[in-house]
Design a protein around this motif. Structure first.
Motif, short mmCIF file in Angstrom:
data_model
loop_
_atom_site.label_atom_id
_atom_site.label_comp_id
_atom_site.label_asym_id
_atom_site.label_seq_id
_atom_site.Cartn_x
_atom_site.Cartn_y
_atom_site.Cartn_z
N ARG A 190 8.45 36.16 31.22
CA ARG A 190 7.41 36.67 30.33
C ARG A 190 6.54 35.49 29.90
NH1 ARG A 190 9.31 39.18 24.90
NH2 ARG A 190 7.03 39.30 24.77
N ALA A 191 5.50 35.69 29.13
CA ALA A 191 4.61 34.60 28.74
C ALA A 191 5.29 33.67 27.73
CB ALA A 191 3.32 35.16 28.16
N TYR A 192 5.27 32.40 28.02
CA TYR A 192 5.80 31.38 27.11
C TYR A 192 4.71 30.40 26.76
CZ TYR A 192 10.58 33.02 27.67
OH TYR A 192 11.72 33.78 27.63
N GLU A 193 4.72 29.95 25.51
CA GLU A 193 3.63 29.11 25.01
C GLU A 193 3.50 27.80 25.77
OE1 GLU A 193 4.88 29.10 20.92
OE2 GLU A 193 3.37 30.59 20.37
N ARG A 194 4.63 27.26 26.26
CA ARG A 194 4.57 25.98 26.96
C ARG A 194 4.13 26.13 28.41
NH1 ARG A 194 9.74 27.73 26.58
NH2 ARG A 194 11.07 27.70 28.45
N PHE A 195 4.15 27.36 28.96
CA PHE A 195 3.85 27.55 30.37
C PHE A 195 2.38 27.24 30.67
CE2 PHE A 195 7.38 30.18 32.53
CZ PHE A 195 8.36 29.50 31.84
N THR A 196 2.14 26.68 31.84
CA THR A 196 0.87 26.05 32.15
C THR A 196 -0.31 27.01 32.14
OG1 THR A 196 2.26 24.76 33.65
CG2 THR A 196 -0.08 24.27 33.64
N GLY A 197 -0.12 28.24 32.62
CA GLY A 197 -1.22 29.18 32.64
C GLY A 197 -1.81 29.40 31.26
N ASN A 198 -0.94 29.49 30.27
CA ASN A 198 -1.40 29.72 28.91
C ASN A 198 -2.08 28.47 28.33
OD1 ASN A 198 -0.12 32.40 28.85
ND2 ASN A 198 1.75 31.19 29.01
N GLN A 199 -1.60 27.29 28.75
CA GLN A 199 -2.25 26.04 28.33
C GLN A 199 -3.65 25.93 28.94
OE1 GLN A 199 -1.09 23.94 26.10
NE2 GLN A 199 0.93 24.87 25.85
N ILE A 200 -3.78 26.33 30.20
CA ILE A 200 -5.09 26.32 30.85
C ILE A 200 -6.04 27.29 30.15
CG2 ILE A 200 -6.32 26.88 32.99
CD1 ILE A 200 -3.75 25.95 34.49
N ALA A 201 -5.52 28.47 29.82
CA ALA A 201 -6.34 29.48 29.13
C ALA A 201 -6.85 28.95 27.79
CB ALA A 201 -5.53 30.76 28.93
N LYS A 202 -6.01 28.20 27.09
CA LYS A 202 -6.42 27.62 25.80
C LYS A 202 -7.54 26.60 26.00
CE LYS A 202 -4.78 24.53 22.15
NZ LYS A 202 -3.67 23.66 21.72
N ILE A 203 -7.38 25.73 27.00
CA ILE A 203 -8.42 24.73 27.26
C ILE A 203 -9.73 25.40 27.64
CG2 ILE A 203 -9.11 22.94 28.93
CD1 ILE A 203 -6.18 21.94 28.79
N TYR A 204 -9.65 26.43 28.47
CA TYR A 204 -10.88 27.12 28.87
C TYR A 204 -11.56 27.79 27.68
CZ TYR A 204 -13.98 30.66 30.73
OH TYR A 204 -15.08 31.45 30.96
N SER A 205 -10.77 28.43 26.81
CA SER A 205 -11.37 29.15 25.69
C SER A 205 -11.93 28.20 24.62
CB SER A 205 -10.35 30.11 25.06
OG SER A 205 -9.28 29.37 24.48
N GLN A 206 -11.28 27.06 24.43
CA GLN A 206 -11.72 26.13 23.38
C GLN A 206 -12.74 25.11 23.87
OE1 GLN A 206 -8.28 24.37 21.49
NE2 GLN A 206 -7.67 26.30 20.53
N ASN A 207 -12.63 24.72 25.15
CA ASN A 207 -13.52 23.69 25.70
C ASN A 207 -13.96 24.09 27.11
OD1 ASN A 207 -13.26 21.46 23.59
ND2 ASN A 207 -11.12 21.79 24.13
N PRO A 208 -14.79 25.14 27.23
CA PRO A 208 -15.18 25.59 28.56
C PRO A 208 -15.89 24.52 29.38
CG PRO A 208 -16.47 26.69 26.85
CD PRO A 208 -15.36 25.98 26.17
#
Length: 434
Positions: free
Chosen positions: A162-180
């Motif tokens: 399931r989705a985990y906060e440390r998993f890379t896809g979610n980290q990439i999504a955060k970078i894209y949303s905060q610093n496109p």
């Protein structure tokens, strides 16, 4: 001619380690660089930066590169014969990610052997501080990813977790949303493992199936990126990740940089690096049906599984040894500290007394059972001390000391077995399924 040897590297959270073995698997050299102690200019604590929100945790990318420079110089000073190295591979802390700026590949490829690598790569990263496995700042991205693919179980069915906060896809999504704009400047996203392999290859190394399974992005059955997961995280992501490969792939010869600066043979092969957890399964030489338990601050189970059933708890990863099979990973937060607390309460802090108490009680504990969670557990999500007697009645007060100690140990290992079976592990005896 020098006897052949092989190098293994470990880019872990707190240090970089290297080991050299000969063809009889004998250790002929080992060394390490401790980030906090040996690279104080980066001002890390435990190899990381814990940000003010106490959720964001990163490590400086250049610290890892400078540590590699430092350890290679130490090897050179000691007289290590690099020309005897036939191949090298390694592991990296799982879930960490590195963001290469556009043009980074050319700088890496053409790095001058007259300079330490970290000086050449100084401007190569669009994100200077890499998100790592300790980060827990992506709760909203996790929710969005699960929702996008049809729920937590569906995401686990596709990606093994399931989705985990440390998993890379979610980290990439955060970078894209905060610093496109930072995301758009990024031409390649590596895991720590494939980043480390890239440094030796002089080119972008692919992500391997096994470490790639810890990203919430890889379709573990098809061994390819899941389009629905990629689309939920960021646009154009597949191109930035490259094509994943089996964990034992030979990626190519070592970069000329290392031949010119350290005397490596140009024929030295780079084998794909993987994550630290998959590397543990490979290093322990597990085979189908085997189970390994690491009893640490957190207890970790490694399992070799032929036909996994991904669940909401635990992780299914592609097997690094045999990419047609799988490995399961279960983590239990209440490990050694929980055992030590019961030892202190019931055995005057003595493991000898603890062992004697276990020997004095019978297997099964006469039906008395306990589940002990001083801190919120991962698997399952629970906290507190829960005791049950032989009549399945919940007991609030303490068990007698010797009963308490056996209840702790049996409860912990029963939980491990139950959750392993949920993920598809089959308990067998003498080769026959029970």
């Amino acid at each position: 001619m020098a006897a052949p040897c092989y190098l293994g590297w470990d880019f872990s959270t707190q240090q970089l380690k290297v080991i050299a073995i000969d063809e009889q698997l004998r250790v002929i050299y080992e060394d390490n660089v401790h980030f906090d102690k040996d690279l104080p200019e980066f001002k890390t604590q435990g190899g990381v930066y814990i940000h003010s929100d106490r959720l964001t945790v990163t490590s400086p990318v250049l610290m890892w590169v400078k540590a590699l420079d430092m350890i290679l110089e130490k090897m050179k000073s000691s007289g290590f014969n690099f020309s005897q190295v036939r191949a090298l591979s390694g592991a990296g802390q799982q879930h960490g990610s590195v963001y290469w700026k556009k043009g980074g590949i050319q700088i890496l490829k053409n790095a001058s052997s007259k300079l330490p690598l970290h000086q050449s790569l100084e401007g190569c990263f669009s994100v200077s501080d890499s998100p790592i496995w300790m980060d827990s700042s992506t709760a909203s991205q996790c929710s969005a990813l699960e929702q996008a693919v049809g729920g937590a179980q569906q995401l686990a069915t596709i990606t093994g977790s399931r989705a985990y906060e440390r998993f890379t896809g979610n980290q990439i999504a955060k970078i894209y949303s905060q610093n496109p704009e930072v995301y758009m400047q990024t031409e390649r996203i590596s895991l720590v493992s494939s980043f480390a392999a890239s440094l030796f290859l002089g080119a972008y190394a692919p992500i391997d199936y096994s470490d790639g399974s810890g990203m919430n992005l890889l379709h573990i059955w098809e061994k390819a990126w899941s389009a629905s997961c990629l689309d939920a995280c960021a646009p154009g992501l597949e191109e930035k990740l490259g094509c994943p490969v089996p964990s034992h792939s030979v990626l190519g010869p070592i970069s000329p940089y290392y031949s010119q600066r350290y005397g490596f043979s140009p024929d030295c092969k780079i084998v794909a690096f993987t994550g630290d957890n998959p590397a543990s399964l490979a290093g322990m030489r597990l085979q189908e049906g085997d189970i390994a338990i690491s009893l640490g601050t957190s207890d970790t189970l490694f399992l070799w599984i032929q036909e996994p059933t991904p669940a909401l708890e635990g992780h299914i990863l592609c097997n690094p040894v045999d990419s047609q099979t799988y490995m399961a990973l279960l983590c239990f937060k209440n490990g050694s500290l929980m055992r030590e607390r019961i030892r202190d309460d019931c055995a005057s802090g003595s493991w000898d007394e603890f062992s004697k108490a276990l020997s004095s009680t019978v297997a099964g504990n006469n039906g008395n059972l306990g589940f002990y969670f001083d801190v919120m557990e991962i698997t399952p999500e629970a906290v507190g001390i829960h005791r049950f007697n032989r009549d399945n009645q919940k007991v609030v007060s303490d068990f007698p000391k010797e009963v308490e100690m056996r209840a702790l140990i049996e409860g912990q290992f029963m939980a491990k077995r139950i959750h392993a079976e949920k993920l598809g592990y089959k308990v067998s005896k003498y080769g026959e399924e029970l």
